[in-house]
Design a protein around this motif. Structure first.
Motif, short mmCIF file in Angstrom:
data_model
loop_
_atom_site.label_atom_id
_atom_site.label_comp_id
_atom_site.label_asym_id
_atom_site.label_seq_id
_atom_site.Cartn_x
_atom_site.Cartn_y
_atom_site.Cartn_z
N ARG A 112 0.83 -1.21 0.00
CA ARG A 112 0.00 0.00 0.00
C ARG A 112 0.86 1.26 0.00
N ALA A 113 1.90 1.26 0.83
CA ALA A 113 2.77 2.43 0.93
C ALA A 113 3.47 2.72 -0.40
N LEU A 114 3.91 1.67 -1.09
CA LEU A 114 4.56 1.85 -2.38
C LEU A 114 3.59 2.41 -3.41
N GLU B 247 20.74 6.05 -3.67
CA GLU B 247 19.88 7.25 -3.62
C GLU B 247 20.66 8.43 -4.19
N ASP B 248 20.72 8.48 -5.51
CA ASP B 248 21.50 9.48 -6.23
C ASP B 248 20.64 10.00 -7.38
N ARG B 249 20.14 11.23 -7.26
CA ARG B 249 19.22 11.78 -8.26
C ARG B 249 19.85 11.83 -9.65
N ASP B 250 21.10 12.29 -9.74
CA ASP B 250 21.75 12.41 -11.04
C ASP B 250 21.95 11.05 -11.70
N PRO C 91 10.58 6.35 5.88
CA PRO C 91 11.44 7.49 5.51
C PRO C 91 12.31 7.21 4.28
N VAL C 92 12.77 5.96 4.13
CA VAL C 92 13.54 5.59 2.94
C VAL C 92 12.65 5.68 1.71
N LEU C 93 11.43 5.18 1.83
CA LEU C 93 10.49 5.27 0.71
C LEU C 93 10.23 6.71 0.31
N ASP C 94 10.07 7.57 1.28
CA ASP C 94 9.80 8.98 0.98
C ASP C 94 10.98 9.62 0.26
N ARG C 95 12.20 9.31 0.69
CA ARG C 95 13.38 9.85 0.01
C ARG C 95 13.46 9.35 -1.43
N CYS C 96 13.22 8.04 -1.62
CA CYS C 96 13.30 7.46 -2.96
C CYS C 96 12.18 8.00 -3.85
#
Length: 284
Positions: free
Chosen positions: A21-23, A240-243, A270-275
């Motif tokens: 559900r969170a995903l 977790e690297d946007r570029d 919190p990891v999900l939110d960052r990703c």
């Protein structure tokens, strides 16, 4: 580009339904569950990533059970094995599990597979380490026959059965995508030979950043008579690297998969939110 998340589901991790559900709420496209049936105490085979083998490898739950739980809480999320160790599984029973999960999910299953790295683990299942890739190929071929034929049969060195009747057949036609994990170049060649996509890790000591090898993979596909467009690339273990995520997108990668800790919601969310934020930024 799809963005997925992989987790070792354990009895101390976030619940599969809650994570599904969170995903879905955050716009992720896929959930990936790995497997190990057990870890022999001899521990002769070294951990490929070096150091001590993390506890989650001993504790991971069966992926078909956890993914079925996630199915009940989602409507769009794809459910995937990442990876299923087919050299340690009976192909007839595994074909039924794949088809059943594809049925109950309405055609949302992705069949990520690998041969594995733990020689003692696969030996306990009757597979010799030196034959593992031949075993994997035959079991995949046999499962494809089961999924696509009304009276399948298969005759090989490691898999051999006469005509049979077995249902259900998968919702997806001809069958769920078989995404083959493995390094470059040998894993890539196996994906081209009998897969529907290649699934390398983002980085490995043998090749460093896989990004630079994607043109070589596509060249291998063309040389083997395969259209690279029919072999989407899923990159596992993305940092977790946007570029970097944006560079994967620009290189034509079909999917990137972030790793989640085998922990409860207070650590995972919190990891999900960052990703999810990285995903939005990379998509522009």
């Amino acid at each position: 580009m799809d963005v997925g998340a992989a987790i070792f589901f354990t009895d101390y991790s976030m619940d599969p339904a809650a994570l599904g559900r969170a995903l879905e709420e955050r716009g992720f496209g896929s959930l990936w569950a790995p497997e190990h049936s057990h870890i022999p105490l001899s521990r002769r085979t070294p951990f490929p990533q070096g150091g001590e083998l993390p506890k989650k490898y001993y504790d991971v739950m069966d992926p078909f059970v956890t993914l079925a739980a996630a199915v009940t809480a989602t409507t769009r999320l794809q459910l995937a094995t990442g990876v299923c160790l087919v050299v340690q599984r009976d192909p007839i029973q595994t074909a039924k599990q794949v088809a059943s999960l594809d049925q109950v999910s309405g055609g949302r299953f992705l069949f990520g597979i690998g041969a594995g790295w733990n020689a003692e683990e696969m030996a306990d299942h009757g597979t010799e380490f030196k034959t593992r890739f031949d075993v994997m190929r035959e079991r995949v071929e046999a499962m494809k026959a089961i999924w696509t034929r009304s009276k399948p049969e298969y005759h090989g060195t490691f898999v051999d059965f006469p005509p049979m009747m077995t249902w259900p057949k998968p919702v997806q036609k001809p069958h769920p995508p078989v995404l083959v994990g493995g390094a470059f170049p040998h894993g890539a060649r196996r994906a081209i030979a009998f897969g529907d996509g290649w699934m390398p890790h983002a980085r490995r000591p043998a090749y460093g950043d896989v990004l630079g090898l994607l043109p070589d993979f596509r060249k291998l596909a063309v040389e083997a008579g395969r259209d690279p467009a029919t072999l989407p690339i899923t990159i596992f273990g993305v940092p977790e690297d946007r570029d970097l995520v944006a560079r994967y997108r620009d290189a034509g990668v079909a999917r990137v998969v972030f790793n989640l800790p085998p922990a409860k919601a207070d650590e995972v969310l919190p990891v999900l939110d960052r990703c999810a934020d990285l995903m939005r930024q990379a998509r522009g």
